[in-house]
Design a protein around this motif. Structure first.
Motif, short mmCIF file in Angstrom:
data_model
loop_
_atom_site.label_atom_id
_atom_site.label_comp_id
_atom_site.label_asym_id
_atom_site.label_seq_id
_atom_site.Cartn_x
_atom_site.Cartn_y
_atom_site.Cartn_z
N CYS A 188 75.38 -29.93 7.53
CA CYS A 188 76.55 -30.80 7.42
C CYS A 188 77.09 -31.06 8.83
O CYS A 188 77.61 -30.16 9.46
CB CYS A 188 77.62 -30.14 6.55
SG CYS A 188 79.16 -31.06 6.46
N TYR A 189 76.92 -32.26 9.31
CA TYR A 189 77.45 -32.63 10.62
C TYR A 189 78.05 -34.02 10.51
O TYR A 189 77.61 -34.85 9.73
CB TYR A 189 76.35 -32.61 11.69
CG TYR A 189 75.38 -33.76 11.57
CD1 TYR A 189 75.58 -34.94 12.28
CD2 TYR A 189 74.28 -33.69 10.72
CE1 TYR A 189 74.72 -36.01 12.14
CE2 TYR A 189 73.42 -34.75 10.58
CZ TYR A 189 73.63 -35.91 11.29
OH TYR A 189 72.79 -36.98 11.14
N GLY A 190 79.05 -34.27 11.28
CA GLY A 190 79.66 -35.59 11.33
C GLY A 190 80.32 -35.77 12.68
O GLY A 190 79.79 -36.42 13.58
N ARG A 196 83.87 -43.00 15.71
CA ARG A 196 83.30 -41.66 15.47
C ARG A 196 82.99 -41.48 13.99
O ARG A 196 83.65 -42.05 13.12
CB ARG A 196 84.27 -40.56 15.91
CG ARG A 196 84.36 -40.38 17.42
CD ARG A 196 85.41 -39.34 17.76
NE ARG A 196 85.43 -39.07 19.18
CZ ARG A 196 84.79 -38.05 19.75
NH1 ARG A 196 84.09 -37.21 19.00
NH2 ARG A 196 84.84 -37.86 21.05
N GLU A 197 82.02 -40.62 13.73
CA GLU A 197 81.63 -40.34 12.35
C GLU A 197 82.71 -39.57 11.61
O GLU A 197 83.58 -38.92 12.20
CB GLU A 197 80.29 -39.58 12.33
CG GLU A 197 79.76 -39.19 10.95
CD GLU A 197 79.46 -40.40 10.04
OE1 GLU A 197 80.43 -41.10 9.68
OE2 GLU A 197 78.30 -40.58 9.66
N TYR A 198 82.67 -39.69 10.31
CA TYR A 198 83.40 -38.87 9.34
C TYR A 198 83.38 -37.41 9.82
O TYR A 198 82.31 -36.86 10.09
CB TYR A 198 82.61 -38.98 8.06
CG TYR A 198 83.24 -38.67 6.76
CD1 TYR A 198 83.36 -39.66 5.79
CD2 TYR A 198 83.67 -37.39 6.45
CE1 TYR A 198 83.89 -39.38 4.53
CE2 TYR A 198 84.22 -37.11 5.21
CZ TYR A 198 84.33 -38.11 4.25
OH TYR A 198 84.86 -37.84 3.03
N HIS A 199 84.52 -36.76 9.91
CA HIS A 199 84.56 -35.35 10.35
C HIS A 199 84.70 -34.46 9.12
O HIS A 199 85.60 -34.62 8.31
CB HIS A 199 85.73 -35.12 11.31
CG HIS A 199 85.59 -33.88 12.13
ND1 HIS A 199 85.73 -32.62 11.58
CD2 HIS A 199 85.29 -33.69 13.44
CE1 HIS A 199 85.54 -31.71 12.52
NE2 HIS A 199 85.26 -32.33 13.65
N PHE A 200 83.79 -33.50 9.03
CA PHE A 200 83.77 -32.61 7.86
C PHE A 200 84.60 -31.34 8.04
O PHE A 200 84.49 -30.41 7.24
CB PHE A 200 82.32 -32.25 7.51
CG PHE A 200 81.54 -33.39 6.93
CD1 PHE A 200 81.65 -33.72 5.59
CD2 PHE A 200 80.70 -34.16 7.72
CE1 PHE A 200 80.94 -34.78 5.05
CE2 PHE A 200 79.98 -35.22 7.19
CZ PHE A 200 80.10 -35.54 5.86
N GLU A 213 81.73 -28.45 9.28
CA GLU A 213 80.86 -28.94 10.35
C GLU A 213 79.84 -27.89 10.79
O GLU A 213 80.19 -26.73 11.03
CB GLU A 213 81.70 -29.36 11.57
CG GLU A 213 82.43 -30.69 11.40
CD GLU A 213 81.52 -31.90 11.57
OE1 GLU A 213 80.53 -31.83 12.33
OE2 GLU A 213 81.81 -32.94 10.94
N HIS A 233 77.71 -44.73 13.11
CA HIS A 233 77.21 -43.71 12.19
C HIS A 233 77.18 -44.25 10.75
O HIS A 233 77.82 -45.26 10.44
CB HIS A 233 78.11 -42.48 12.25
CG HIS A 233 78.38 -41.99 13.63
ND1 HIS A 233 77.61 -41.03 14.25
CD2 HIS A 233 79.33 -42.36 14.55
CE1 HIS A 233 78.08 -40.82 15.47
NE2 HIS A 233 79.11 -41.60 15.67
N GLY A 250 78.62 -43.22 7.95
CA GLY A 250 79.91 -43.35 7.29
C GLY A 250 80.72 -44.51 7.82
O GLY A 250 81.35 -45.26 7.06
N TYR A 300 78.85 -45.28 -0.76
CA TYR A 300 77.58 -44.57 -0.61
C TYR A 300 76.51 -45.07 -1.58
O TYR A 300 75.43 -44.49 -1.66
CB TYR A 300 77.80 -43.06 -0.70
CG TYR A 300 78.39 -42.56 0.62
CD1 TYR A 300 77.57 -42.10 1.63
CD2 TYR A 300 79.74 -42.65 0.85
CE1 TYR A 300 78.08 -41.71 2.86
CE2 TYR A 300 80.28 -42.25 2.08
CZ TYR A 300 79.44 -41.78 3.07
OH TYR A 300 79.97 -41.41 4.29
#
Length: 207
Positions: A18-20, A91-95, A99, A161, A163, A181
């Motif tokens: 899981c990375y964002g 920037r991508e969706y931050h989890f 992360e 990205h 997302g 999605y």
């Protein structure tokens, strides 16, 4: 105005993590994937390149701004002056706390709860999809739409990205965010849009 939405190429951590918002490295196949995606871009190159500041997008944006359509061993100046701008809103969706955690190590109950309403719910210390959509919408309004008023035809690349590109497509197509999605986007995928006289059109998605 013609707009190309370009997803970054494959990353080294793979699909099981899981990375964002984390700044992860690109996979070893970067050059091959870059060459493939540029077959869907105009030979004349862009006038403006907007990019996420994360390294996996920065590399590609810099290469495209410097005429990165070429074979890796070739060197050539850009066809014309290109404006390159990095924007945190891309920037991508931050989890959040998830992360860099393998997806299989995230508690199933927590994942299931989040997935039932990912538009409004956020992982602890992370983003909801609504958060992503709001900042992407602000970027579109502030940076992209004003370019539609430029007298000459202009070509814009947005390197970002999965997302973020889905959020842009929801905005562009007026799709409900919960359906974002359903749009499949591969690594290194190119999507082509156009804005002319207030009319929005989609030439293709995920090539």
């Amino acid at each position: 105005m013609t707009i190309y939405l370009i997803r970054h190429t494959e990353v080294a951590v793979g699909r099981s993590v899981c990375y964002g918002g984390s700044d992860v490295e690109l996979a070893d196949n970067y050059l091959a994937q870059r060459l493939n995606l540029t077959t869907h871009l105009p030979h004349s190159g862009p006038d403006v390149v907007f990019s996420s500041p994360l390294a996996r997008c920065r590399q590609l944006a810099e290469d495209l701004a410097m005429n990165g359509q070429l074979m890796p061993e070739e060197v050539s100046p850009p066809v014309h002056d290109v404006t390159l701008q990095f924007d945190d809103r891309l920037r991508e969706y931050h989890f959040g706390d998830w992360e860099m955690t393998p997806w299989n190590d995230i508690p199933r109950e927590a994942l299931d709860t989040w997935m039932t309403d990912f538009v409004n719910l956020a992982p602890h210390n992370g983003d909801s999809f609504q958060d992503v959509f709001n900042r992407v919408s602000a970027f579109w309004r502030d940076e992209v739409l004003p370019l539609a008023n430029v007298e000459k035809p202009i070509t814009v690349y947005i390197v970002s990205h999965g997302g973020v590109i889905r959020a842009l497509l929801c905005l562009f197509l007026e799709l409900p965010l919960q359906n974002a999605y359903r749009l499949h986007l591969d690594y290194g995928a190119v999507t082509k849009l156009a804005v002319q006289n207030g009319t929005y059109t989609v030439a293709y998605i995920n090539r």
